[in-house]
Scaffold this motif. Structure first.
Motif: not given
Lengths: 408, 351, 288
Positions: A230, A234, A237-238, A241-242, A268, C119-122, C135, C206-209
């Motif tokens: 889990g 991230s 996700r990151q 995001a970038a 994503e 989660g949600v996306s950033a 980001s 948005p950044l971590t699970g």
């Protein structure tokens, strides 16, 4: 006086308590015990829950068909709470107290290596149904999960043909990630490519900012991810995001096993390449029938039947075949029966046990993530576990008992 | 503490019960239960180590798991390299003690108090966890023992009879050894508490200023107490590595440290039997919860901790002791009523 | 050159992250001397509140900045009434009780929401600096941290409520004599601290699970930052976050994330050895 009485009562209570654990769970004479040792809570339960669900379904199906050898099957399910000590404890409990005929369990390679010796010592058959890095050579263990030669060996050439030759590898920092990344390197180099870097991350790391900058600096054609759990989600996700999901493509040996493709948004995860044994949209009558039964039992909106869950289902079916052929649940007889080349027609296709390695010959497919679904692009039939068979031959050395760290 | 509790009689009683359990249990229960009891005994030693340094030394250590883990890893690495287990066994006790001494030096000679001590011990255990967790690569090995990172070190050879590497301990013998260690630790600590060294340690906990004014260097005594706690925890770690034949970085983790603290709180801070009881109860509960799916284990443990801190702050053993003592006194009270009533002191009225 | 800018942004981001994560704990510890080890779980509750609200259709920013703090603030009020209130002055006992609460909260949320990571996306996409993409959300975090620090300072020094709170914390009997109910002040302060923790969790969602156990990753760092900061709330928070955040991120850039963490932890130990009362025990003494 006061203290003596207290100590006496507490000692007696501890004694009574430990030996009277759930007396209802004792095995009746006309029952066969099946042990399940999986993480149903803690960080790894995203893997464990679907596996136990599939095992439950398989046992219920078997019981509905009259049980095995005329006896009903009874499931002993242990929740190891993502805790190694519990793995050791429950393995002992399953073998010594509940005296099960077989244990299906273990998720991470670490947990497998904890319960394997315990079950060996107590002569209990062990099925390890998770995809892993290969190399386990043990007559008392059967591994039904895919190994790098079967999956990575197909995924990497396909991805390189599609995207390019320069590869950046990120992997979870334990023996699965370490060994799998070596396999990735081997296949990349075999196909004329180069590995820019291999970075490792312990399972609880959630900050990937600097890593992402490093990957950008290296300008690879693609990224290969062997991240687990889990916390590592991230990274994706990151990464998105970038803005890099669109710029640098990604292939993974572990993505989607924890239903990451459902949790993350299409923006994503779309475009990721994977390679596993089982996908929900495999188009065979067996798979359709299985899905119907599964959804009837667990609900139509079950997120996804994962690779590991199917591994567990197929593992159980293989064991059941072995028991039927042997006519008994005694470990020696069942092992011999399983080694005679048993195969089943599972929802993923034909699955056969390879006698020399106690691993499985099965179908694999390369798939792509799209809109929270996994679409199959290319399939390969009946892949043999060539990585393990290069180091392990149980027919020649039946006493062999270790995990070989395969040198690539 | 009541007069009975601190007298040698209570120690002798506890030891007697312990010896009875030690001798009787292997014959009475089956193999599986014996293995369970072994882990209880091992964890009880760990609980006693924290119970000692916290209850008697006033040192709240958030990272007792660090010494536990060091003991386990030291034993594992040493026995894989050396073969015979006598020296590894001793090393597993000495290395954590030395580490505790070093850490203790930083803490006590820096005059750090309660909370800050908690932070430092917490960070130390986290550092160890992070470091050992990232040793998965094949290049991380000490001698011929790979550290294994997250996977830990599997297949650790068991303790053997000193001098004879092939005569390894059986499950029953391991239980006996663990119980003997527990009883020896208990006896040793009871003796220590009653000795001069122990009295100064307890005094330093009660009022450090006064101890200093009396001419004792409180820091040295705290250091000794802390190192001893580390040594005992290391012993527990060594036995743990034997019990499971594996060790992994999770024993350095925050969760492990939390567990130990919960055992001591639930069992009773300020006693030595308390942590043993707390440990057995909580361990048994955790195992029970793991075999059913209705209640989440965190929920139950958290609820227990909150309830105990709020309602039973002294823990099971002292509270039960109070209850039983009160009942005993009530039984005796009717006899006392026949005694001479306490005379009023007329001279004390206002005048 | 580009890399230098990226490094600076990442360092600022790490510092901002620490400020946001530790703010709630700093308020509660600095004002009430209560060590709330359930801080990580308040963050987790904030993250879940955000995701639930967003899942029900609410705008993400509203969910993060409004719903999460309010929801967790309410939880804080309830917990303060039921548990914390009885343990004032007993620092060790509050640590243990809140530790128990943290386990309890994890257990409750797990039973309700299950253990699957959600989660949600950033939001806000990314922008480029030379050859690197960053980001945009990173900049949001930095901005929020600055606003937060300024807001705390403003509330505590320029509003009457802040004055009342500070006065009650220093001398509750005096405040009581002046007609202010200390119990009320404690409740509100704890609720504000909890709300800040909820906000932190929401911003990090948005950044971590988001899993029930996500709090565990933050509590240690927050704890170390707050204690290392010392008695002054804001000055301690900012200075400790600055020091630890910078070391952590620089360490990560130079080596690996794990060694970056170890560097942070090691610095904490060294710093506490040299400054046993925390940073503001020696420097910036007397400041807020």
């Amino acid at each position: 006086m006061d203290r003596r009485k207290f100590i006496q009562t507490s000692g007696a209570a501890a004694l009574a308590g430990s030996s009277a654990i759930l007396p209802l769970s004792a095995l009746a004479a006309d029952e066969i015990g099946v042990g399940s040792i999986h993480d149903l809570s803690g960080g790894l339960d995203i893997y464990g829950k679907p596996m136990v669900d599939c095992l439950t379904l398989a046992i219920e199906e078997q019981n509905a068909a009259g049980g095995l050898l005329g006896k009903k099957l009874k499931l002993f399910s242990y929740d190891t709470q993502s805790n190694m000590q519990m793995y050791a404890q429950f393995a002992q409990q399953a073998a010594l107290k509940d005296k099960v005929a077989v244990v299906h369990g273990g998720i991470t390679s670490a947990s497998r290596e904890v319960i394997r010796p315990v079950l060996n010592r107590n002569k209990t058959l062990y099925f390890y149904n998770t995809q892993y890095e290969g190399g386990v050579c043990d007559r008392g263990t059967f591994s039904t999960g895919v190994t790098p030669a079967q999956t990575v060996g197909k995924l990497i050439p396909y991805a390189m043909k599609k995207w390019g030759k320069k590869v950046y590898v990120i992997a979870a920092d334990y023996n699965y990630g370490q060994i799998t990344s070596q396999w990735v390197k081997k296949f990349v180099q075999d196909n004329g490519g180069s590995v820019a870097s291999i970075d490792f991350f312990p399972l609880d790391v959630t900050t990937f900012g600097p890593t992402i900058a490093k990957i950008e600096a290296a300008k690879p054609d693609m990224v290969v991810s062997a991240l687990v759990g889990g916390a590592h989600m991230s990274f994706y996700r990151q990464w998105a995001a970038a803005g890099l999901t669109k710029k640098i493509p990604l292939a993974s040996t572990t993505f989607a096993v924890g239903n990451e493709h459902i949790v993350l948004s299409p923006a994503e995860a779309d475009g990721f390449l994977l390679c596993y044994n089982y996908f929900e949209n495999i188009d065979t009558p067996e798979n359709k029938a299985f899905k119907e039964r599964f959804h009837k039992r667990f609900g139509k909106d079950y997120p996804n039947i994962t690779e590991l869950a199917m591994g567990t289902y197929q593992g159980f079916k293989l064991w059941a075949e072995g028991v039927k052929k042997a006519g008994s649940v005694e470990i020696g007889k069942v092992t011999t029966a399983l080694e005679s080349g048993i195969s089943i027609n599972g929802p993923s296709g034909k699955v056969t046990i390879d006698p020399a390695t106690h691993h499985c010959i099965l179908n694999v497919s390369v798939a792509e993530v799209k809109a929270k679904k996994l679409n199959i692009l290319l399939s390969f039939q009946q892949q043999a576990p060539t990585d393990t068979s290069a180091v392990c031959d149980l027919k020649k050395n039946p006493r062999d008992n270790q995990q070989y760290v395969i040198k690539v | 503490m009541t007069a009975f509790a601190s007298s040698w009689r209570s120690a002798a009683l506890t030891l007697a019960i312990g010896v009875v359990l030690l001798l009787a249990l292997p014959g009475l229960v089956d193999d599986f239960t014996l293995i369970q009891l072994t882990i209880y005994a091992v964890m009880a030693i760990l609980g006693v180590s924290l119970g000692f340094i916290w209850g008697f030394g006033g040192i709240l250590c958030f990272g007792q798991a660090a010494f536990f883990g060091l003991g386990a890893y030291t034993y594992a690495i040493a026995v894989i390299n050396i073969g015979d287990s006598t020296i590894p066994f001793l090393l597993a006790i000495v290395v954590p003690a030395l580490f505790a001494a070093l850490l203790g030096y930083v803490i006590f000679y820096g005059r750090l108090s309660d909370v800050y001590m908690g932070v430092i011990t917490l960070t130390v255990t986290l550092i160890l966890f992070n470091l050992v967790n990232s040793t998965a690569g094949p290049e991380w090995k000490i001698g011929s023992a790979p550290l294994g990172g997250f996977n830990g070190i599997p297949g650790i050879p068991t303790l053997n009879v000193p001098g004879d590497p092939d005569a390894v301990l059986s499950q029953q013998s391991l239980f006996t050894v663990s119980m003997v260690c527990l009883l020896l630790v208990y006896a040793g600590l009871r003796w220590l508490i009653a000795s001069k060294l122990g009295r100064v340690i307890i005094a330093a906990k009660e009022n450090e200023q006064r101890v200093l004014l009396l001419g004792y260097d409180a820091r040295v005594y705290k250091l000794i107490c802390f190192s001893l706690g580390g040594a005992i925890a290391g012993l527990a770690g060594c036995l743990f590595a034997n019990w499971g034949a594996f060790t992994s970085p999770t024993i350095f983790g925050l969760a492990m440290s939390a567990q130990i603290i919960i055992w001591v709180i639930v069992g009773g801070l300020g006693t030595l039997v308390g942590p043993v009881v707390g440990c057995v109860v909580i361990q048994w509960l955790s195992t029970q919860i793991g075999t059913q799916q209705t209640f989440n284990s965190n929920l139950v443990l958290g609820a227990i901790l909150v309830v105990f801190v709020l309602l039973v702050p002294r823990g099971i053993v002292p509270s039960l002791g109070d209850v039983i003592a009160a009942a005993w006194r009530r039984r005796r009270a009717p006899a006392a009523k026949q005694a001479i009533p306490a005379p009023l002191a007329p001279t004390e009225t206002a005048g | 050159m580009d890399l230098a800018i990226i490094v600076i942004i990442q360092v600022l981001y790490a510092v901002a992250g620490l400020v946001i994560v530790s703010a709630g704990l700093a308020v509660i510890f600095g004002m009430m001397k209560v060590i709330n080890l359930a801080h990580g779980e308040f963050m987790m509750l904030g993250a879940y509140a955000t995701i639930t609200a967003h899942g029900l259709g609410l705008n993400l920013w509203l969910a993060m900045l409004v719903v999460a703090p309010i929801a967790v603030g309410l939880v804080g009020v309830v917990l303060e009434r039921l548990v914390i209130r009885r343990l004032y002055g007993r620092m060790v006992d509050t640590m243990l009780a809140t530790w128990g609460l943290s386990l309890l909260l994890v257990g409750i949320v797990t039973s309700i929401a299950g253990n699957t990571t959600v989660g949600v996306s950033a939001p806000l996409g990314s922008f480029s600096i030379g050859a690197y993409s960053v980001s945009s959300y990173t900049l949001v975090i930095i901005a929020v941290a600055v606003v937060l620090a300024l807001a705390i300072r403003w509330v505590l020094t320029k509003t009457s409520w802040g004055l009342i709170a500070r006065g009650t914390m220093q001398k509750p009997e005096m405040a009581d004599a002046l007609g202010i109910s200390p119990g009320r002040v404690y409740s509100v302060t704890f609720a504000v601290g909890a709300a800040l923790s909820g906000l932190a969790g929401a911003l990090l969602a948005p950044l971590t699970g988001v899993v029930p156990t996500m709090g565990g990753a933050f509590i240690a760092k927050a704890f170390i930052t707050v204690i290392g900061g010392g008695p002054a709330i804001l000055a301690g928070l900012v200075s400790a976050s600055g020091l630890f955040g910078a070391i952590n991120q620089l360490g990560t850039f130079l080596t690996t994330p794990v060694l970056g963490e170890v560097a942070l932890l090691f610095t904490a130990i060294v710093m506490l050895r040299l400054l046993p009362q925390g940073i503001t025990g020696r420097f910036f003494k007397g400041s807020l």
